[in-house]
Design a protein around this motif. Structure first.
Motif, mmCIF file in Angstrom:
data_model
loop_
_atom_site.group_PDB
_atom_site.id
_atom_site.type_symbol
_atom_site.label_atom_id
_atom_site.label_comp_id
_atom_site.label_asym_id
_atom_site.label_seq_id
_atom_site.Cartn_x
_atom_site.Cartn_y
_atom_site.Cartn_z
ATOM 1 N N PHE A 312 0.909 -1.324 0.029
ATOM 2 C CA PHE A 312 -0.086 -0.196 -0.069
ATOM 3 C C PHE A 312 0.967 1.181 -0.087
ATOM 4 O O PHE A 312 0.575 2.222 -0.974
ATOM 5 C CB PHE A 312 -0.884 0.030 1.169
ATOM 6 C CG PHE A 312 -1.655 1.300 1.439
ATOM 7 C CD1 PHE A 312 -2.721 1.541 0.754
ATOM 8 C CD2 PHE A 312 -1.261 2.255 2.424
ATOM 9 C CE1 PHE A 312 -3.379 2.612 0.862
ATOM 10 C CE2 PHE A 312 -1.896 3.675 2.291
ATOM 11 C CZ PHE A 312 -2.890 3.716 1.794
ATOM 12 N N TRP A 354 -4.263 2.933 5.141
ATOM 13 C CA TRP A 354 -4.352 1.489 4.887
ATOM 14 C C TRP A 354 -5.174 0.630 5.349
ATOM 15 O O TRP A 354 -6.465 -0.012 4.574
ATOM 16 C CB TRP A 354 -2.894 0.857 5.153
ATOM 17 C CG TRP A 354 -2.975 -0.914 5.026
ATOM 18 C CD1 TRP A 354 -3.193 -1.175 3.628
ATOM 19 C CD2 TRP A 354 -2.802 -1.909 5.776
ATOM 20 N NE1 TRP A 354 -2.850 -2.901 3.948
ATOM 21 C CE2 TRP A 354 -2.746 -2.855 5.130
ATOM 22 C CE3 TRP A 354 -2.362 -1.712 7.329
ATOM 23 C CZ2 TRP A 354 -2.586 -4.243 5.868
ATOM 24 C CZ3 TRP A 354 -2.254 -3.034 8.058
ATOM 25 C CH2 TRP A 354 -2.475 -4.257 7.145
ATOM 26 N N SER A 357 -8.277 1.625 3.527
ATOM 27 C CA SER A 357 -8.428 1.133 2.046
ATOM 28 C C SER A 357 -8.746 -0.583 2.081
ATOM 29 O O SER A 357 -9.377 -1.115 1.125
ATOM 30 C CB SER A 357 -6.904 1.168 1.616
ATOM 31 O OG SER A 357 -5.927 0.416 1.919
#
Length: 648
Positions: A312, A354, A357
């Motif tokens: 990421f 992250w 996400s």
């Protein structure tokens, strides 16, 4: 050791299998990936890839004299455009050339055709007709009476470029001859990928190993580990999982890293293992990492979890973050501020991005709210254990801090210093590991156990050598941790060096309250240490100062009373056997401070003869330090296996 013709067979298959397993990394674009095989073993550092490293002063040289039919082959991962090729053989002074041989090419990697003959000076060259080739072979046409030496190959090709970091992985597979072909294929695959692995990892100068050995061992209990110039792999695991070559790629990256201080603040194990798995799952075999759990994932989850986090960061913030992190780990400059300097954001800010996400819910419990998370099982109510309900358990008291990313508590029990480290997600039954001495020293196994859900505890009674006074302190702390904080009644004991005296004293006194014992270069008889040569009682140096402390701790009147004492770890093994307490011994066979033949080896032999369950991992050439293993996997696997077997 593989036969000459095993190597011949491997040369035909490695390119095909590696192409199916791997993918071209961004750092490898524009370069052909090459496997080199030979029917002849290499002589020392004159490894196969030295024949194509851009340095005519280096060479491949065979260990034995070359005979008719011997060869050196280069196989490309895919067919490559080559306009011309030339080869120089023989020693730098012109002696021992290949004066009777052929230069051959193959369009498909299997069927070869000659394109040139070697002249009396051992040189051959040819233009290659328009098209591509999959392999090139230097074939010996007659018995030479001397080794085959290939100084350099030169290609007319924009993609076929010399090896930047020549490497050869030798194989020892005596424990499982049936895995020899698999091991040779895997070794060639690691060699073929080595340059790509180095380029993916390293930013700047690096001197990775040029040779290493892959050992397939039948007595190895983990999956694989790397250290020094060797990779140790499990016969049982790879016999059943032959497609798991990525695990050996992971260990090959460890060889390239060679970081110092693994597991310490400048080289956290979660980051090291995460980088290795990033290269494995996002470069070597992309798409195989699988999803991470959004409810429990965190940047320092190690292995695949950290690898996914790094992917990421690479995609969204800093494409070169892995190589820049590698530089800080090599230089010993890594710290919590590294992420801010490299990406402009703190590690916590990157972590939150992250997690968002991957769909982590905003109401996910906070990391430090461990007690609530540990006691909650959706739809099933709170977990119960020997100490009562989850609601009965008290939170750990004292000062809170962070230890390797986990919540640490420092407090006292009746004046006794205690440290407890909590896992983010405790395992059912709340198992815990109990350090006998030296909290935080060589901690990589401790760290991985906590990551897997074990609590970690330490009781500060130094300089007591497992004496009755120390055991009384342990008993008080054990009672509190079990009754008030809900830990399992049967801890797993970790005894490094003199810590073994504490662990074995507890296990002998309370075998029913001992899950297992792990001793690492452990003191099994204090006549050996601190006695030793200092008191004329052993081969090691011993220590007069520590011997005086021991006499005081036990209340011995004089040396003779200490020598006559029958409470050393070697004296009370029958009690552990009767309660079926398993033991793991990890030790170096060249320990100068604590000779294995006076300690671990005697314990191993006696426990086996008594019918006890004992395993050992011997570190060839290993001294007293460092403790543990570079890869703690085998140690952690032992803990998990015994826990699973016991239902703890």
């Amino acid at each position: 050791m593989a036969s000459r013709w095993n190597l011949l067979w491997c040369g035909c298959v490695v390119a095909a299998c590696s192409h199916a397993l791997g993918a071209e990394p961004a750092t490898g674009l524009g370069r052909a990936r090459i496997a080199m095989t030979s029917s002849l073993a290499s002589a020392g550092d004159h490894i196969r890839q030295r024949a194509f490293d851009g340095h005519p002063e280096t060479s491949f040289r065979s260990r034995e004299d070359a005979r008719k039919g011997d060869f050196l082959t280069m196989t490309f991962e895919v067919a490559e455009p080559v306009a011309s090729v030339s080869v120089t053989t023989g020693r730098p002074d012109g002696s021992e050339p290949l004066s009777n041989g052929r230069l051959e090419v193959s369009r498909d990697g299997t069927n070869f055709e000659p394109v040139a003959a070697f002249d009396a000076a051992g040189i051959a060259g040819a233009s290659i007709p328009a098209g591509t080739i999959r392999a090139l072979r230097i074939a010996v046409g007659a018995d030479l009476g001397h080794p085959l030496e290939v100084r350099e190959l030169v290609f007319g090709s924009d993609r076929v470029k010399p090896f930047e970091h020549p490497f050869e992985l030798r194989v020892v597979c005596d424990d499982a001859p049936e895995l020899s072909d698999w091991a040779e294929e895997t070794a060639r695959l690691c060699e073929q990928w080595y340059d790509s692995l180095v380029r993916t990892l390293v930013d700047g100068k690096c001197s990775p190993p040029t040779t290493a050995t892959l050992f397939l061992r039948g007595d190895y209990r983990g999956v694989a580990e790397a250290g020094g110039h060797r990779i140790t792999a499990s016969v049982a695991w790879f016999g059943a999982h032959r497609d798991d070559r990525g695990a050996i790629i992971h260990e090959t990256v460890h060889l390239i890293q060679g970081y110092r201080g693994y597991g310490g603040p400048r080289c956290p194990s979660w980051l090291v293992e995460g980088i290795d798995d990033y290269i494995r799952f996002f470069v070597y075999e992309p798409g195989k990492a699988g999803p991470v759990d959004p409810l429990t994932a965190n940047y320092d989850g190690s292995y695949r979890t950290t690898a996914t986090f790094l992917n990421f960061v690479t995609s969204k913030h800093e494409p070169d973050v892995v190589r820049k992190l590698d530089r800080t780990l090599r230089d010993g400059t890594y710290d919590a501020g590294t992420w801010q300097r490299l990406t402009g954001k703190t590690i916590d800010a990157l972590n939150e991005e992250w997690l968002a996400s991957i769909g982590a819910p905003k109401d996910r419990p906070a990391r430090d709210d461990r007690q609530a998370r540990a006691s909650r099982r959706p739809g099933r109510g709170p977990r119960r254990n020997a100490s009562g309900t989850a609601a009965d358990r008290k939170p750990f008291p004292g000062k809170e801090s962070r230890w390797e990313g986990h919540l640490r508590h420092d407090f006292q029990v009746e004046g006794i210093d205690v440290i407890v480290v909590e896992p983010e997600k405790p395992l059912p039954g709340r198992p815990w590991a109990w350090r006998g001495e030296f909290f935080g020293a060589f901690p990589n196994a401790d760290i991985e156990l906590v990551r897997k859900g074990w609590h970690l505890a330490y009781v500060g009674v130094p300089d007591q050598f497992g004496s009755p006074r120390a055991m009384r302190a342990w008993e008080k702390v054990h009672e509190l941790l079990v009754k008030e904080h809900g830990l399992s009644p049967r801890p797993a004991l970790i005894g490094l060096s003199r810590g073994a005296l504490y662990c074995m004293a507890w296990a002998a006194a309370h075998p029913d309250r001992t899950l297992l014992v792990y001793l690492d270069n452990g003191v099994c008889d204090f006549k050996s240490w601190p006695g030793g040569r200092a008191k004329g009682l052993g081969r090691g140096p011993g220590s007069l100062e520590e011997w005086r402390k021991l006499l005081s701790a036990y209340g011995f009147k004089d040396d003779s009373e200490a020598v006559a004492f029958k409470g050393n770890p070697l004296d009370n093994l029958g009690k552990l056997v009767g309660s079926k307490v398993p033991i793991l011994l990890v030790y170096g066979d060249s320990d100068r401070a604590l000779p294995a033949e006076e300690n671990s080896e005697i314990l191993y032999d006696r426990y086996r003869k008594l019918g006890g369950s004992v395993e050992r991992i011997i570190k060839p050439g290993g001294d007293h330090h460092p403790h543990g293993l570079a890869d703690p996997g085998p140690i952690v696997e032992f803990f998990e296996r015994i826990r699973g077997r016991s239902g703890n």
